[in-house]
Design an enzyme around this catalytic site. Structure first.
Site, mmCIF file in Angstrom:
data_model
loop_
_atom_site.group_PDB
_atom_site.id
_atom_site.type_symbol
_atom_site.label_atom_id
_atom_site.label_comp_id
_atom_site.label_asym_id
_atom_site.label_seq_id
_atom_site.Cartn_x
_atom_site.Cartn_y
_atom_site.Cartn_z
ATOM 1 N N ALA A 62 -0.989 2.073 -4.190
ATOM 2 C CA ALA A 62 -1.050 2.956 -3.022
ATOM 3 C C ALA A 62 -0.384 2.325 -1.808
ATOM 4 O O ALA A 62 0.414 2.974 -1.117
ATOM 5 C CB ALA A 62 -2.504 3.304 -2.708
ATOM 6 N N GLU A 63 -0.684 1.046 -1.546
ATOM 7 C CA GLU A 63 -0.093 0.406 -0.372
ATOM 8 C C GLU A 63 1.410 0.219 -0.545
ATOM 9 O O GLU A 63 2.173 0.342 0.417
ATOM 10 C CB GLU A 63 -0.769 -0.930 -0.061
ATOM 11 C CG GLU A 63 -0.233 -1.546 1.204
ATOM 12 C CD GLU A 63 -1.285 -2.229 2.059
ATOM 13 O OE1 GLU A 63 -0.876 -2.716 3.127
ATOM 14 O OE2 GLU A 63 -2.466 -2.265 1.685
ATOM 15 N N THR A 64 1.842 -0.042 -1.758
ATOM 16 C CA THR A 64 3.275 -0.150 -2.036
ATOM 17 C C THR A 64 3.980 1.159 -1.707
ATOM 18 O O THR A 64 5.007 1.176 -1.010
ATOM 19 C CB THR A 64 3.498 -0.533 -3.511
ATOM 20 O OG1 THR A 64 2.924 -1.821 -3.747
ATOM 21 C CG2 THR A 64 4.972 -0.536 -3.866
#
EC number: 3.1.2.-
Length: 137
Positions: A62-64
């Site tokens: 998700a953060e990527t």
């Protein structure tokens, strides 16, 4: 198309070399008008001790996605940094691949909010994430 930077999927994937993104085998697969997608394998690299997809691996996917989408919304001399990540896990996954789909919730001059939904290979929602980013520069 909402993106301010125009990169190809090959260029996006090249940014992952020698990073945690490469270690987790996250691959960008689609850049649409207002969506960025990537896949990640569910295997020994991304399992927790009980053989299921690790929540931290889902958070990393998700953060990527949210960070790269945020970067694509900046201009030269700017970058984004994550300020908050929230993940709600809905369903366990033990094998195969998961697909993350990232779309904007808010695109401001100084802050952004992104929703990232992670699906299993059957198209079932496994995790819903929200990433906040700050625009720097």
């Amino acid at each position: 198309m909402i993106w301010k930077r125009h990169l190809t999927l090959d260029e996006l994937n090249a940014t992952s070399l020698n990073t945690m993104v490469a270690h987790l085998a996250i691959v960008y697969t689609r850049l649409g008008d207002d969506v960025l997608e990537a896949e990640m394998p569910v295997d020994a690299r991304t399992h927790q001790p009980f053989g299921l997809l690790h929540g931290g691996a889902s958070a990393a996917l998700a953060e990527t996605l949210g960070s790269m989408a945020g970067y694509l919304m900046t201009r030269d001399g700017q970058c984004v940094v994550g300020t908050e990540l929230n993940a709600t896990h809905h369903r366990a996954v033990s094998q195969g691949k998961v697909r993350g789909v990232c779309q904007p919730l808010h695109l401001g001059r100084q802050s952004q909010s992104w929703e990232i939904v992670i699906f299993d290979e059957q198209g079932r929602r496994c995790c819903t994430c929200r990433l906040g980013t700050a625009v720097m520069g």
